[in-house]
Motif scaffolding. Sequence first.
Motif, PDB file in Angstrom:
ATOM      1  N   ALA A 121      -3.782  -4.162  16.453  1.00  0.00           N
ATOM      2  CA  ALA A 121      -2.838  -4.396  17.543  1.00  0.00           C
ATOM      3  C   ALA A 121      -2.446  -5.861  17.616  1.00  0.00           C
ATOM      4  CB  ALA A 121      -3.441  -3.960  18.872  1.00  0.00           C
ATOM      5  N   GLY A 122      -3.300  -6.723  17.113  1.00  0.00           N
ATOM      6  CA  GLY A 122      -3.022  -8.154  17.155  1.00  0.00           C
ATOM      7  C   GLY A 122      -4.039  -8.902  16.341  1.00  0.00           C
ATOM      8  N   LEU A 123      -3.745 -10.171  16.132  1.00  0.00           N
ATOM      9  CA  LEU A 123      -4.673 -11.006  15.380  1.00  0.00           C
ATOM     10  C   LEU A 123      -4.593 -12.432  15.886  1.00  0.00           C
ATOM     11  CD1 LEU A 123      -3.092 -12.757  12.763  1.00  0.00           C
ATOM     12  CD2 LEU A 123      -2.368 -10.390  12.556  1.00  0.00           C
ATOM     13  N   GLY A 124      -5.671 -13.128  15.705  1.00  0.00           N
ATOM     14  CA  GLY A 124      -5.722 -14.521  16.104  1.00  0.00           C
ATOM     15  C   GLY A 124      -6.572 -15.306  15.141  1.00  0.00           C
ATOM     16  N   ILE A 125      -6.395 -16.599  15.175  1.00  0.00           N
ATOM     17  CA  ILE A 125      -7.234 -17.515  14.409  1.00  0.00           C
ATOM     18  C   ILE A 125      -7.906 -18.419  15.430  1.00  0.00           C
ATOM     19  CG2 ILE A 125      -7.330 -19.326  12.655  1.00  0.00           C
ATOM     20  CD1 ILE A 125      -6.431 -16.610  11.542  1.00  0.00           C
ATOM     21  N   ILE A 126      -9.232 -18.461  15.367  1.00  0.00           N
ATOM     22  CA  ILE A 126      -9.993 -19.335  16.261  1.00  0.00           C
ATOM     23  C   ILE A 126     -10.768 -20.339  15.428  1.00  0.00           C
ATOM     24  CG2 ILE A 126     -10.213 -17.610  18.097  1.00  0.00           C
ATOM     25  CD1 ILE A 126     -13.192 -17.281  17.117  1.00  0.00           C
ATOM     26  N   GLU A 127     -11.221 -21.390  16.075  1.00  0.00           N
ATOM     27  CA  GLU A 127     -12.147 -22.334  15.458  1.00  0.00           C
ATOM     28  C   GLU A 127     -13.452 -22.267  16.222  1.00  0.00           C
ATOM     29  OE1 GLU A 127      -9.366 -25.719  13.459  1.00  0.00           O
ATOM     30  OE2 GLU A 127      -9.990 -26.068  15.524  1.00  0.00           O
ATOM     31  N   PRO A 181       3.652  -1.411  18.012  1.00  0.00           N
ATOM     32  CA  PRO A 181       2.863  -0.203  17.743  1.00  0.00           C
ATOM     33  C   PRO A 181       2.992   0.224  16.279  1.00  0.00           C
ATOM     34  CG  PRO A 181       4.192   0.069  19.722  1.00  0.00           C
ATOM     35  CD  PRO A 181       4.637  -1.207  19.077  1.00  0.00           C
ATOM     36  N   PRO A 182       1.998   0.939  15.761  1.00  0.00           N
ATOM     37  CA  PRO A 182       2.013   1.325  14.346  1.00  0.00           C
ATOM     38  C   PRO A 182       3.200   2.214  13.964  1.00  0.00           C
ATOM     39  CG  PRO A 182       0.232   2.429  15.511  1.00  0.00           C
ATOM     40  CD  PRO A 182       0.800   1.406  16.448  1.00  0.00           C
ATOM     41  N   GLU A 183       3.767   2.908  14.924  1.00  0.00           N
ATOM     42  CA  GLU A 183       4.921   3.758  14.632  1.00  0.00           C
ATOM     43  C   GLU A 183       6.115   2.934  14.147  1.00  0.00           C
ATOM     44  OE1 GLU A 183       2.059   5.336  17.208  1.00  0.00           O
ATOM     45  OE2 GLU A 183       3.453   3.790  17.865  1.00  0.00           O
ATOM     46  N   VAL A 184       6.130   1.651  14.439  1.00  0.00           N
ATOM     47  CA  VAL A 184       7.217   0.765  14.049  1.00  0.00           C
ATOM     48  C   VAL A 184       6.974   0.185  12.653  1.00  0.00           C
ATOM     49  CG1 VAL A 184       8.491  -1.316  14.752  1.00  0.00           C
ATOM     50  CG2 VAL A 184       7.601   0.228  16.480  1.00  0.00           C
ATOM     51  N   ALA A 185       5.758   0.335  12.142  1.00  0.00           N
ATOM     52  CA  ALA A 185       5.390  -0.256  10.851  1.00  0.00           C
ATOM     53  C   ALA A 185       6.128   0.400   9.686  1.00  0.00           C
ATOM     54  CB  ALA A 185       3.884  -0.119  10.623  1.00  0.00           C
ATOM     55  N   THR A 186       6.295  -0.372   8.638  1.00  0.00           N
ATOM     56  CA  THR A 186       6.798   0.124   7.364  1.00  0.00           C
ATOM     57  C   THR A 186       5.835  -0.369   6.302  1.00  0.00           C
ATOM     58  OG1 THR A 186       9.064  -0.044   8.162  1.00  0.00           O
ATOM     59  CG2 THR A 186       8.768   0.145   5.786  1.00  0.00           C
ATOM     60  N   THR A 187       5.431   0.501   5.403  1.00  0.00           N
ATOM     61  CA  THR A 187       4.441   0.158   4.377  1.00  0.00           C
ATOM     62  C   THR A 187       5.085   0.181   2.999  1.00  0.00           C
ATOM     63  OG1 THR A 187       2.676   1.102   5.722  1.00  0.00           O
ATOM     64  CG2 THR A 187       2.223   0.856   3.383  1.00  0.00           C
ATOM     65  N   VAL A 188       4.732  -0.801   2.183  1.00  0.00           N
ATOM     66  CA  VAL A 188       5.159  -0.837   0.786  1.00  0.00           C
ATOM     67  C   VAL A 188       3.905  -0.731  -0.071  1.00  0.00           C
ATOM     68  CG1 VAL A 188       6.319  -2.161  -1.012  1.00  0.00           C
ATOM     69  CG2 VAL A 188       7.097  -2.338   1.370  1.00  0.00           C
ATOM     70  N   ARG A 189       3.884   0.267  -0.953  1.00  0.00           N
ATOM     71  CA  ARG A 189       2.732   0.463  -1.835  1.00  0.00           C
ATOM     72  C   ARG A 189       3.228   0.995  -3.169  1.00  0.00           C
ATOM     73  NH1 ARG A 189      -2.777   3.928  -0.661  1.00  0.00           N
ATOM     74  NH2 ARG A 189      -3.798   3.313  -2.579  1.00  0.00           N
ATOM     75  N   ASP A 190       2.869   0.287  -4.231  1.00  0.00           N
ATOM     76  CA  ASP A 190       3.283   0.679  -5.574  1.00  0.00           C
ATOM     77  C   ASP A 190       4.787   0.893  -5.670  1.00  0.00           C
ATOM     78  OD1 ASP A 190       0.672   0.580  -6.592  1.00  0.00           O
ATOM     79  OD2 ASP A 190       0.291   2.660  -5.994  1.00  0.00           O
ATOM     80  N   GLY A 191       5.546   0.025  -4.996  1.00  0.00           N
ATOM     81  CA  GLY A 191       6.994   0.108  -5.060  1.00  0.00           C
ATOM     82  C   GLY A 191       7.622   1.162  -4.181  1.00  0.00           C
ATOM     83  N   VAL A 192       6.826   1.912  -3.431  1.00  0.00           N
ATOM     84  CA  VAL A 192       7.341   2.964  -2.560  1.00  0.00           C
ATOM     85  C   VAL A 192       7.293   2.469  -1.117  1.00  0.00           C
ATOM     86  CG1 VAL A 192       7.019   5.326  -1.733  1.00  0.00           C
ATOM     87  CG2 VAL A 192       6.568   4.763  -4.132  1.00  0.00           C
ATOM     88  N   SER A 221       7.499   3.412   2.853  1.00  0.00           N
ATOM     89  CA  SER A 221       7.351   4.564   3.748  1.00  0.00           C
ATOM     90  C   SER A 221       7.229   4.089   5.188  1.00  0.00           C
ATOM     91  CB  SER A 221       6.137   5.409   3.351  1.00  0.00           C
ATOM     92  OG  SER A 221       4.963   4.635   3.403  1.00  0.00           O
ATOM     93  N   ASP A 222       7.650   4.939   6.095  1.00  0.00           N
ATOM     94  CA  ASP A 222       7.537   4.634   7.517  1.00  0.00           C
ATOM     95  C   ASP A 222       6.090   4.767   7.956  1.00  0.00           C
ATOM     96  OD1 ASP A 222      10.249   4.234   7.754  1.00  0.00           O
ATOM     97  OD2 ASP A 222      10.658   6.298   8.342  1.00  0.00           O
ATOM     98  N   GLY A 223       5.708   3.952   8.925  1.00  0.00           N
ATOM     99  CA  GLY A 223       4.369   4.034   9.493  1.00  0.00           C
ATOM    100  C   GLY A 223       3.380   3.117   8.805  1.00  0.00           C
ATOM    101  N   PRO A 224       2.160   3.074   9.333  1.00  0.00           N
ATOM    102  CA  PRO A 224       1.130   2.204   8.765  1.00  0.00           C
ATOM    103  C   PRO A 224       0.592   2.772   7.457  1.00  0.00           C
ATOM    104  CG  PRO A 224       0.223   3.483  10.552  1.00  0.00           C
ATOM    105  CD  PRO A 224       1.698   3.790  10.505  1.00  0.00           C
ATOM    106  N   PHE A 225      -0.208   1.976   6.772  1.00  0.00           N
ATOM    107  CA  PHE A 225      -0.855   2.390   5.534  1.00  0.00           C
ATOM    108  C   PHE A 225      -1.492   3.759   5.740  1.00  0.00           C
ATOM    109  CE2 PHE A 225      -4.499   1.941   2.499  1.00  0.00           C
ATOM    110  CZ  PHE A 225      -3.743   1.895   1.334  1.00  0.00           C
ATOM    111  N   ALA A 226      -1.188   4.712   4.887  1.00  0.00           N
ATOM    112  CA  ALA A 226      -1.540   6.131   5.092  1.00  0.00           C
ATOM    113  C   ALA A 226      -3.028   6.380   5.305  1.00  0.00           C
ATOM    114  CB  ALA A 226      -1.036   6.967   3.915  1.00  0.00           C
ATOM    115  N   GLU A 227      -3.891   5.674   4.590  1.00  0.00           N
ATOM    116  CA  GLU A 227      -5.328   5.940   4.702  1.00  0.00           C
ATOM    117  C   GLU A 227      -5.980   5.197   5.868  1.00  0.00           C
ATOM    118  OE1 GLU A 227      -3.920   5.193   1.642  1.00  0.00           O
ATOM    119  OE2 GLU A 227      -3.985   7.235   0.894  1.00  0.00           O
ATOM    120  N   THR A 228      -5.189   4.495   6.656  1.00  0.00           N
ATOM    121  CA  THR A 228      -5.724   3.702   7.754  1.00  0.00           C
ATOM    122  C   THR A 228      -6.197   4.607   8.889  1.00  0.00           C
ATOM    123  OG1 THR A 228      -4.244   1.895   7.214  1.00  0.00           O
ATOM    124  CG2 THR A 228      -5.176   1.903   9.418  1.00  0.00           C
TER     125      THR A 228
END
Length: 128
Positions: free
Chosen positions: A69-75, A44-55, A57-64
């Motif tokens: 929730a997931g990603l895949g690669i298909i052909e 979940p996004p609450e577990v995310a940590t974001t790095v931006r300009d050397g800072v 912060s807890d949580g997902p990218f602030a402007e998101t």
Amino acid sequence: MTQYAILIYPGAGPATAEDLAEHDQHAADLIASGALVAAFALTPPEVATTVRDGVVSDGPFAETKEVIAGLGIIEAPDLDAALAIAARNPATWQGGAVEVRPVVGGWVRGDVGAASGQAPGVPAADGA
């Protein structure tokens, strides 16, 4: 075959066991068809940590507004076929969405070419 990234955006609220079972079945169907190259579920996004300009912060990218929730690669042979696969993703009827993007390069640990530092499918900095 072209590879496509499938970015899965969840619906509102926590996923139920039934919701997750539909995703598991969808993944099994894609594996059986040979279309799925890789898939990853994210915490979940609450577990995310974001790095931006050397800072950091807890949580997902602030402007998101939406989180992945997931990603895949298909052909798939073309974008229309990739979109047809994406439309069968349970997120599309569980209140979420699926984004489809062609993959233009990538690297997987253990790929041939990794020893030279050149990621397969990714142009060298000098254009070679």
